[in-house]
Design a protein around this motif. Structure first.
Motif, PDB file in Angstrom:
ATOM      1  N   HIS A  94     -11.537   3.572  15.315  1.00  0.00           N
ATOM      2  CA  HIS A  94     -11.721   2.196  14.856  1.00  0.00           C
ATOM      3  C   HIS A  94     -12.080   2.186  13.377  1.00  0.00           C
ATOM      4  CE1 HIS A  94     -16.073   3.022  15.191  1.00  0.00           C
ATOM      5  NE2 HIS A  94     -15.788   3.556  16.363  1.00  0.00           N
ATOM      6  N   LEU A  95     -11.780   1.057  12.749  1.00  0.00           N
ATOM      7  CA  LEU A  95     -12.113   0.838  11.348  1.00  0.00           C
ATOM      8  C   LEU A  95     -13.036  -0.371  11.294  1.00  0.00           C
ATOM      9  CD1 LEU A  95     -11.377   1.915   8.452  1.00  0.00           C
ATOM     10  CD2 LEU A  95      -9.809  -0.043   8.311  1.00  0.00           C
ATOM     11  N   ASP A  96     -14.275  -0.140  10.835  1.00  0.00           N
ATOM     12  CA  ASP A  96     -15.289  -1.194  10.816  1.00  0.00           C
ATOM     13  C   ASP A  96     -15.303  -1.883   9.457  1.00  0.00           C
ATOM     14  OD1 ASP A  96     -16.463  -0.389  13.456  1.00  0.00           O
ATOM     15  OD2 ASP A  96     -16.848   1.439  12.319  1.00  0.00           O
ATOM     16  N   LEU A  97     -15.049  -3.185   9.473  1.00  0.00           N
ATOM     17  CA  LEU A  97     -15.028  -3.950   8.222  1.00  0.00           C
ATOM     18  C   LEU A  97     -16.379  -4.644   8.037  1.00  0.00           C
ATOM     19  CD1 LEU A  97     -11.420  -5.377   8.597  1.00  0.00           C
ATOM     20  CD2 LEU A  97     -12.157  -3.483   7.145  1.00  0.00           C
ATOM     21  N   GLU A  98     -17.433  -3.852   7.923  1.00  0.00           N
ATOM     22  CA  GLU A  98     -18.792  -4.397   7.866  1.00  0.00           C
ATOM     23  C   GLU A  98     -19.114  -5.009   6.509  1.00  0.00           C
ATOM     24  OE1 GLU A  98     -21.122  -1.004   9.095  1.00  0.00           O
ATOM     25  OE2 GLU A  98     -21.266  -1.823  11.138  1.00  0.00           O
ATOM     26  N   ASP A  99     -18.334  -4.685   5.476  1.00  0.00           N
ATOM     27  CA  ASP A  99     -18.587  -5.235   4.146  1.00  0.00           C
ATOM     28  C   ASP A  99     -17.614  -6.351   3.798  1.00  0.00           C
ATOM     29  OD1 ASP A  99     -20.687  -3.440   3.701  1.00  0.00           O
ATOM     30  OD2 ASP A  99     -19.298  -1.892   3.017  1.00  0.00           O
ATOM     31  N   ILE A 145      -8.509  -4.011   4.144  1.00  0.00           N
ATOM     32  CA  ILE A 145      -8.214  -2.670   4.653  1.00  0.00           C
ATOM     33  C   ILE A 145      -7.951  -1.717   3.493  1.00  0.00           C
ATOM     34  CG2 ILE A 145      -6.559  -1.289   5.974  1.00  0.00           C
ATOM     35  CD1 ILE A 145      -6.162  -3.774   7.777  1.00  0.00           C
ATOM     36  N   ALA A 146      -7.134  -2.153   2.550  1.00  0.00           N
ATOM     37  CA  ALA A 146      -6.779  -1.294   1.415  1.00  0.00           C
ATOM     38  C   ALA A 146      -7.990  -0.948   0.558  1.00  0.00           C
ATOM     39  CB  ALA A 146      -5.718  -1.983   0.565  1.00  0.00           C
ATOM     40  N   ALA A 147      -9.011  -1.825   0.566  1.00  0.00           N
ATOM     41  CA  ALA A 147     -10.205  -1.587  -0.247  1.00  0.00           C
ATOM     42  C   ALA A 147     -11.306  -0.857   0.524  1.00  0.00           C
ATOM     43  CB  ALA A 147     -10.753  -2.923  -0.759  1.00  0.00           C
ATOM     44  N   HIS A 148     -11.068  -0.576   1.795  1.00  0.00           N
ATOM     45  CA  HIS A 148     -12.096   0.078   2.612  1.00  0.00           C
ATOM     46  C   HIS A 148     -12.335   1.496   2.096  1.00  0.00           C
ATOM     47  CE1 HIS A 148     -14.237   1.687   6.083  1.00  0.00           C
ATOM     48  NE2 HIS A 148     -14.381   0.441   6.522  1.00  0.00           N
ATOM     49  N   PRO A 149     -13.600   1.923   1.980  1.00  0.00           N
ATOM     50  CA  PRO A 149     -13.899   3.262   1.445  1.00  0.00           C
ATOM     51  C   PRO A 149     -13.219   4.403   2.191  1.00  0.00           C
ATOM     52  CG  PRO A 149     -15.899   1.948   1.575  1.00  0.00           C
ATOM     53  CD  PRO A 149     -14.834   1.142   2.251  1.00  0.00           C
ATOM     54  N   ASP A 154      -6.007   7.052   0.118  1.00  0.00           N
ATOM     55  CA  ASP A 154      -5.274   7.657   1.223  1.00  0.00           C
ATOM     56  C   ASP A 154      -4.232   6.645   1.712  1.00  0.00           C
ATOM     57  OD1 ASP A 154      -4.324   8.846   3.521  1.00  0.00           O
ATOM     58  OD2 ASP A 154      -6.298   9.456   4.274  1.00  0.00           O
ATOM     59  N   PRO A 155      -3.081   6.552   1.046  1.00  0.00           N
ATOM     60  CA  PRO A 155      -2.069   5.553   1.400  1.00  0.00           C
ATOM     61  C   PRO A 155      -1.625   5.647   2.861  1.00  0.00           C
ATOM     62  CG  PRO A 155      -1.550   6.598  -0.701  1.00  0.00           C
ATOM     63  CD  PRO A 155      -2.676   7.375  -0.107  1.00  0.00           C
ATOM     64  N   GLU A 156      -1.556   6.861   3.385  1.00  0.00           N
ATOM     65  CA  GLU A 156      -1.123   7.020   4.786  1.00  0.00           C
ATOM     66  C   GLU A 156      -2.112   6.350   5.733  1.00  0.00           C
ATOM     67  OE1 GLU A 156      -0.217  10.614   7.986  1.00  0.00           O
ATOM     68  OE2 GLU A 156      -0.150  11.012   5.825  1.00  0.00           O
ATOM     69  N   ALA A 157      -3.414   6.540   5.497  1.00  0.00           N
ATOM     70  CA  ALA A 157      -4.430   5.910   6.344  1.00  0.00           C
ATOM     71  C   ALA A 157      -4.377   4.394   6.188  1.00  0.00           C
ATOM     72  CB  ALA A 157      -5.812   6.435   5.986  1.00  0.00           C
ATOM     73  N   ALA A 158      -4.189   3.923   4.964  1.00  0.00           N
ATOM     74  CA  ALA A 158      -4.108   2.479   4.737  1.00  0.00           C
ATOM     75  C   ALA A 158      -2.946   1.879   5.515  1.00  0.00           C
ATOM     76  CB  ALA A 158      -3.982   2.190   3.241  1.00  0.00           C
ATOM     77  N   GLN A 159      -1.782   2.506   5.461  1.00  0.00           N
ATOM     78  CA  GLN A 159      -0.623   1.991   6.175  1.00  0.00           C
ATOM     79  C   GLN A 159      -0.827   2.031   7.684  1.00  0.00           C
ATOM     80  OE1 GLN A 159       2.031   0.334   4.972  1.00  0.00           O
ATOM     81  NE2 GLN A 159       0.852   0.447   3.054  1.00  0.00           N
ATOM     82  N   ARG A 160      -1.516   3.069   8.140  1.00  0.00           N
ATOM     83  CA  ARG A 160      -1.782   3.161   9.585  1.00  0.00           C
ATOM     84  C   ARG A 160      -2.609   1.970  10.056  1.00  0.00           C
ATOM     85  NH1 ARG A 160      -6.254   7.008  12.577  1.00  0.00           N
ATOM     86  NH2 ARG A 160      -6.008   6.074  14.637  1.00  0.00           N
ATOM     87  N   TRP A 161      -3.701   1.655   9.327  1.00  0.00           N
ATOM     88  CA  TRP A 161      -4.576   0.577   9.774  1.00  0.00           C
ATOM     89  C   TRP A 161      -3.959  -0.785   9.531  1.00  0.00           C
ATOM     90  CZ3 TRP A 161      -7.836   1.406  13.320  1.00  0.00           C
ATOM     91  CH2 TRP A 161      -8.450   2.651  13.440  1.00  0.00           C
ATOM     92  N   ILE A 162      -3.125  -0.901   8.520  1.00  0.00           N
ATOM     93  CA  ILE A 162      -2.403  -2.158   8.330  1.00  0.00           C
ATOM     94  C   ILE A 162      -1.443  -2.380   9.498  1.00  0.00           C
ATOM     95  CG2 ILE A 162      -0.620  -3.270   6.933  1.00  0.00           C
ATOM     96  CD1 ILE A 162      -2.079  -2.152   4.450  1.00  0.00           C
TER      97      ILE A 162
END
Length: 206
Positions: A94-99, A145-149, A154-162
């Motif tokens: 999971h990706l937590d968008l707490e900020d 998502i793209a701004a998440h630490p 890590d473009p691959e991780a960004a595309q995965r979560w998008i």
């Protein structure tokens, strides 16, 4: 007994801390059908803001809070606020968008259990408080998502979560309570004044 033992073990603290309205606090252990809680107690006086991480499965809804004010005759009030965050879930990871965005509930009074003993029952979050979250669009979510630490650089991780976020009917979008904010007020000169605030934080993604 708890407070006398705690006072005996408590090291000397600065004069400012000794002047705190709340000398000690604890939440009693409990076990419910929704989960359990091993209990919590403050390390000393409650001053300003404090944060307490919760463990997986911890449930403080309905638990008993006991406070020890510096003035035994003080009138106290305890209020609870729930703050939600958005989590993207990929069937485990999971990706937590707490900020990012949050919904903050109105303050809700904890029910007095024994005013002379300064004991209160913490409220239970309602389904609406669990589900509350501000409206958002897909484009701004993808920017978050793209701004998440965890994905910056890590473009691959960004595309995965998008890609996860684009699943139909927002199947991967999960709203969770990320902070249970407890505020203790003291009655002074005919008005309620904030004495301390404690943020209880469930584990990310829960």
């Amino acid at each position: 007994m708890f407070f006398s033992v705690l006072a005996a073990l408590m090291p000397a603290v600065p004069a400012q801390a000794q002047a705190a309205d709340i000398v000690a606090a604890r939440i009693l252990p409990q076990a419910t059908s929704a989960g359990s809680f091993a209990g919590w107690q403050s390390d000393g006086p409650l001053t300003g803001d404090a944060g307490v991480p919760l463990e997986l499965g911890d449930v403080i809804d309905g638990a008993t809070l006991q406070l020890q004010p510096a003035d035994p005759q003080a009138r106290l009030r305890v209020r609870i606020q729930y703050e939600t965050s958005l989590v993207l879930s990929d069937e485990g990871p999971h990706l937590d968008l707490e900020d990012w965005k949050h919904c903050r509930s109105d303050w809700e009074d904890a029910a007095p259990l024994d005013e002379a003993a300064h004991a209160f029952v913490l409220p239970t979050a309602s389904p609406d408080q669990h589900a509350c979250f501000p409206a958002y669009g897909q484009a701004e979510l993808e920017q978050a998502i793209a701004a998440h630490p965890l994905v910056v650089g890590d473009p691959e991780a960004a595309q995965r979560w998008i890609a996860v976020s684009r699943r139909p009917e927002r199947q991967a979008h999960v709203v969770v309570i990320s902070t249970i904010r407890m505020r203790v007020d003291v009655r002074r000169d005919g008005r309620w004044s904030e004495a301390a605030t404690v943020d209880f934080r469930p584990p990310p993604g829960c």
